[in-house]
Scaffold this motif. Structure first.
Motif, PDB file in Angstrom:
ATOM      1  N   UNK A   1       0.850  -1.210   0.000  1.00  0.00           N
ATOM      2  CA  UNK A   1       0.000   0.000   0.000  1.00  0.00           C
ATOM      3  C   UNK A   1       0.876   1.248   0.000  1.00  0.00           C
ATOM      4  N   UNK A   3       1.853   5.136   0.792  1.00  0.00           N
ATOM      5  CA  UNK A   3       1.657   6.004   1.956  1.00  0.00           C
ATOM      6  C   UNK A   3       0.503   6.970   1.695  1.00  0.00           C
ATOM      7  N   UNK A   6      -2.678   5.218   2.337  1.00  0.00           N
ATOM      8  CA  UNK A   6      -2.851   5.112   3.794  1.00  0.00           C
ATOM      9  C   UNK A   6      -3.444   6.409   4.347  1.00  0.00           C
ATOM     10  N   UNK A   7      -2.840   7.523   3.949  1.00  0.00           N
ATOM     11  CA  UNK A   7      -3.300   8.828   4.456  1.00  0.00           C
ATOM     12  C   UNK A   7      -4.745   9.080   4.046  1.00  0.00           C
ATOM     13  N   UNK A   9      -7.121   6.895   3.361  1.00  0.00           N
ATOM     14  CA  UNK A   9      -8.069   6.034   4.083  1.00  0.00           C
ATOM     15  C   UNK A   9      -8.260   6.506   5.519  1.00  0.00           C
ATOM     16  N   UNK A  10      -7.157   6.829   6.163  1.00  0.00           N
ATOM     17  CA  UNK A  10      -7.286   7.201   7.567  1.00  0.00           C
ATOM     18  C   UNK A  10      -8.003   8.540   7.700  1.00  0.00           C
ATOM     19  N   UNK A  11      -7.793   9.396   6.713  1.00  0.00           N
ATOM     20  CA  UNK A  11      -8.486  10.684   6.717  1.00  0.00           C
ATOM     21  C   UNK A  11      -9.992  10.478   6.557  1.00  0.00           C
ATOM     22  N   UNK A  12     -10.379   9.584   5.663  1.00  0.00           N
ATOM     23  CA  UNK A  12     -11.798   9.295   5.432  1.00  0.00           C
ATOM     24  C   UNK A  12     -12.453   8.749   6.700  1.00  0.00           C
ATOM     25  N   UNK A  13     -11.779   7.814   7.337  1.00  0.00           N
ATOM     26  CA  UNK A  13     -12.339   7.239   8.583  1.00  0.00           C
ATOM     27  C   UNK A  13     -12.477   8.303   9.655  1.00  0.00           C
ATOM     28  N   UNK A  14     -11.467   9.112   9.729  1.00  0.00           N
ATOM     29  CA  UNK A  14     -11.449  10.148  10.755  1.00  0.00           C
ATOM     30  C   UNK A  14     -12.579  11.144  10.542  1.00  0.00           C
ATOM     31  N   UNK A  16     -15.369  10.670   9.359  1.00  0.00           N
ATOM     32  CA  UNK A  16     -16.683  10.103   9.665  1.00  0.00           C
ATOM     33  C   UNK A  16     -16.845   9.679  11.113  1.00  0.00           C
ATOM     34  N   UNK A  17     -15.844   9.920  11.904  1.00  0.00           N
ATOM     35  CA  UNK A  17     -15.966   9.611  13.340  1.00  0.00           C
ATOM     36  C   UNK A  17     -16.616  10.802  14.018  1.00  0.00           C
ATOM     37  N   UNK A  18     -17.956  10.827  13.975  1.00  0.00           N
ATOM     38  CA  UNK A  18     -18.667  11.988  14.519  1.00  0.00           C
ATOM     39  C   UNK A  18     -19.585  11.575  15.656  1.00  0.00           C
TER      40      UNK A  18
ATOM     41  N   UNK B  34     -13.886  14.439  19.978  1.00  0.00           N
ATOM     42  CA  UNK B  34     -14.555  13.136  19.902  1.00  0.00           C
ATOM     43  C   UNK B  34     -13.801  12.214  18.940  1.00  0.00           C
ATOM     44  N   UNK B  35     -13.394  12.793  17.835  1.00  0.00           N
ATOM     45  CA  UNK B  35     -12.649  12.007  16.835  1.00  0.00           C
ATOM     46  C   UNK B  35     -11.329  11.518  17.410  1.00  0.00           C
ATOM     47  N   UNK B  39     -10.564   7.097  18.130  1.00  0.00           N
ATOM     48  CA  UNK B  39      -9.543   6.202  17.601  1.00  0.00           C
ATOM     49  C   UNK B  39      -8.762   5.496  18.705  1.00  0.00           C
ATOM     50  N   UNK B 106     -16.073   2.231  13.293  1.00  0.00           N
ATOM     51  CA  UNK B 106     -15.707   3.423  12.528  1.00  0.00           C
ATOM     52  C   UNK B 106     -15.831   3.158  11.031  1.00  0.00           C
ATOM     53  N   UNK B 123      -8.552  -1.126   4.435  1.00  0.00           N
ATOM     54  CA  UNK B 123      -8.790  -0.593   5.785  1.00  0.00           C
ATOM     55  C   UNK B 123      -8.181  -1.535   6.834  1.00  0.00           C
ATOM     56  N   UNK B 126      -4.543  -0.867   6.907  1.00  0.00           N
ATOM     57  CA  UNK B 126      -4.224   0.408   7.585  1.00  0.00           C
ATOM     58  C   UNK B 126      -4.144   0.167   9.089  1.00  0.00           C
ATOM     59  N   UNK B 145      -2.217  12.499  11.009  1.00  0.00           N
ATOM     60  CA  UNK B 145      -3.022  12.148   9.834  1.00  0.00           C
ATOM     61  C   UNK B 145      -4.469  11.817  10.143  1.00  0.00           C
ATOM     62  N   UNK B 180       4.273  -0.517   5.329  1.00  0.00           N
ATOM     63  CA  UNK B 180       3.327  -0.552   4.214  1.00  0.00           C
ATOM     64  C   UNK B 180       3.941  -1.212   2.982  1.00  0.00           C
TER      65      UNK B 180
END
Lengths: 467, 183
Positions: A1, A3, A6-7, A9-14, A16-18, B34-35, B39, B106, B123, B126, B145, B180
């Motif tokens: 994968x 980098x 990686x950035x 995907x983690x940004x997308x997850x973050x 949506x963590x609401x 919260x975010x 994590x 998440x 995912x 990751x 990040x 990675x």
């Protein structure tokens, strides 16, 4: 994968963590409720730490702890002026001091950053209390400087209350109740301040000092005292200026008393209206308590009117034959005081006294009759208000308030009449009346008393709360 | 007005008793905090509880008047980090490790993400990559990040110098790239 993947995907997850919206709202309310319990936000009712008049709840509208206020000044002051030292020093400054404008700027900044209109108004009330502290400290300072600065403080005080009053319209019951409580305290404190200023004594002191300083020094050359006349005149003028300033500062305190009474009455009106509509029995009871407190306040005021009138009248020496009214401040030794006897004899309900050939004496009699008649009316109306309030009938709140309002209007007429008497018997005091001379008899007798009439006619509601 | 200056005004107003001002600070940062917490904990409930605690502790610190607060955001993250560390220690978990079920939650809540098998695989990779990092590297990577913190904010939150953070971030990214590459 990669980098970058990686950035991404983690940004997308973050993103949506609401949190849940409902949880956010509930937690916000919970957090603020907990914060309100902290000492920093505790309401007034705490005694002032030290100093003023036996630790009474004198300047109660303080806001927050000293440390919190200091922190606020630190942040706000540095942001605005870049100088922590200047801002810190300004906190203790008084009107007339170099740093006083900085103090006012900091207050303005605090109001500016307050979020809600109600918070802004509460800050204004707190700063109004600060004005009274300043006046109290000024009274302990040098006499020649303080009068001007007292007037300045009272002007700003009135401005603070104007801002509060503007926010009372359509305000919530909690806010109007708070304003009512705090303005009641401001009223009490301001009256105590006024009681500290003994105007006749202050004027006598200024005059005595001027006389002493302007006493002619014998000229060694034997040419007489001519060389000091200019000096004597200058001293006399300076004394008159000081008296003018003193009168102005007292007038400004009277104006401030008017204003705080107006704001207090308006807040009570709003509180009562909202309480009458409220479903909460407790709110209605609290409004009733506020009405009862107002009634007590007005009762004290009414009882003071009689003593003020007696005080004014006792200073009068009238010589019917010569048509002189003069003020000498000495106890009357002779029987030449028909005015004094008049007050005791007149009926408050029947206008059956004889007029005098002297128009000034007639005016004085008319004014004194008005004082007695209107005081009687005010007492009757207030008794009606009292009866309603004592019935503890929360459904009659608005009716009780109407009676209080009626009483206050009548008392304003009483005050105007008392002022009118004052202006007639103290024609030589600056700002009260000006008949042009110590005795002023000739002017008065000739009817050349236009300025006195003007003074009496234009004296409006003031001196309301001489308790 | 810049964000930091506006926060100073809000803090000043809050200290003057204006709860609306503290409410505004809450509104501004509640999602971010919260975010951050999400994590690092095992469930949404834990994330909610800790987030509320963080704001209460922030107020306690402000109202203590111990120090001037120049950066409220940094204060919040510092408190958040401390509370999260306490939480990890109580639960016996490795610092800044990501709980698997929380991670799945998440992922599930992210719209459109769980639809493709390829993405689901990515995912998973990751998370595994993050777990393979050391505690220090993991923390730095997440702060940078996931939480989008700037270098100076990370420095204030961790109590380290900016220089140290730059060096640590460089090393953490290098280590992550190595991991990675092997996946």
């Amino acid at each position: 994968m990669r980098f970058s993947t990686f950035k991404k995907h983690i940004h997308t997850l973050s993103e949506n963590a609401k949190p849940r919206e409902e949880w956010k709202r509930e937690t916000r309310a919970t957090v603020l409720a907990e914060i309100r319990k902290s000492p920093l936000w505790r309401e007034t009712g705490e005694k002032t730490p030290t100093g003023f008049w036996g630790g009474e709840r004198l300047f109660a509208p303080k806001f927050g702890s000293m440390r919190a206020a200091f922190a606020t000044v630190l942040v706000v002051g540095v942001i605005f002026s870049g100088s922590f030292v200047a801002v810190s020093a300004a906190q203790t400054s008084l009107p007339g001091d170099t740093l006083y404008p900085v103090k006012l700027s900091v207050e303005k900044a605090k109001i500016g950053i307050a979020f809600s209109q109600e918070k802004k108004a509460i800050l204004q009330l707190a700063f109004a209390g600060t004005r009274l502290e300043e006046v109290s400290r000024l009274l302990e300072g040098k006499e020649e400087e303080r009068a001007e600065n007292i007037a300045k403080a009272m002007e700003i005080f009135t401005g603070n209350l104007n801002a509060v009053e503007n926010r009372l319209t359509d305000s919530e019951v909690g806010f109007s109740r708070l304003v009512n409580e705090r303005t009641t305290v401001l009223q009490e404190n301001l009256l105590k301040i006024k009681q500290r200023i003994n105007k006749p004594a202050a004027i006598a002191s200024i005059n005595a000092s001027a006389t002493e300083l302007s006493a002619p020094v014998p000229d060694q050359s034997g040419a007489g005292d001519v060389v000091t006349e200019a000096e004597a005149e200058a001293k006399e003028q300076s004394a008159q200026d000081k008296i003018q300033t003193l009168t102005r500062s007292i007038a400004s305190i009277d104006g401030a008393l008017d204003k705080v009474d107006e704001t207090n009455t308006k807040s009570l009106s709003t509180f009562v209206q909202e309480a009458a509509k409220s479903l909460s029995e407790q709110t209605k009871q609290e409004a009733l308590v506020a009405l009862q407190a107002k009634i007590q306040q007005i009762e004290l005021r009414l009882s003071s009117v009689a003593s003020i009138t007696a005080e004014v009248v006792s200073e009068v020496v009238v010589d019917e034959a010569q048509g002189i009214i003069s003020y000498d401040g000495e106890p009357v030794q002779t029987g030449l005081n028909p005015i004094r006897g008049f007050v005791e004899q007149i009926s408050p309900t029947r206008r059956d006294f004889a007029t005098s050939t002297n128009p000034t004496i007639t005016k004085a009699k008319e004014a004194l009759y008005t004082v007695k008649q209107k005081s009687n009316e005010a007492k009757k109306t207030l008794d009606e208000a009292k009866k309603i309030a004592e019935s503890n009938d929360v459904d009659k709140l608005e009716r009780a308030f109407e009676k209080i309002r009626e009483t206050s209007a009548i008392i304003k007429e009483v005050d105007a009449a008392v002022k009118s008497v004052e202006s007639l018997v103290r024609p030589n005091e600056p700002g009260v009346g000006d008949s042009g001379g110590v005795l002023g008899g000739q002017d008065v007798k000739d009817g050349n008393n236009a300025s006195i009439e003007q003074e009496a006619a234009t004296s409006t509601e003031s001196d309301i709360l001489e308790q | 007005m810049k964000g930091k200056t506006k926060d100073q005004y809000l803090v000043a107003a809050a200290l003057s008793g204006d709860e609306d001002a503290f409410g505004a600070l809450y509104d501004k940062y509640v999602n971010d905090i919260f975010r951050f917490v999400s994590f690092r904990v095992r469930s949404k409930d834990e994330a909610e509880d800790l987030t509320a605690d963080i704001f209460l502790k922030a107020w306690q610190y402000l109202s203590s008047g111990k120090r001037d607060i120049e950066n409220f955001k940094a204060l919040l993250y510092r408190i958040s980090r401390n509370i999260v560390i306490d939480h990890y220690r109580k639960s016996g978990r490795e610092l800044f490790s990501i709980d698997e079920s929380q991670w799945d939650t998440l992922v599930d809540t992210a719209p459109g993400i769980a639809e493709t098998a390829e993405f689901t695989d990515d995912i998973r990779l990751v998370r595994e990559a993050i777990e393979k990092l050391s505690e220090d590297h993991r923390e730095i990577i997440l702060m940078r990040y996931s939480d989008d913190l700037a270098i100076d904010e990370m420095a204030e939150a961790t109590g380290k110098t900016k220089g140290a953070i730059r060096v640590a971030l460089h090393r953490a990214v290098k280590a992550l790239k190595e991991i990675l590459k092997k996946r």
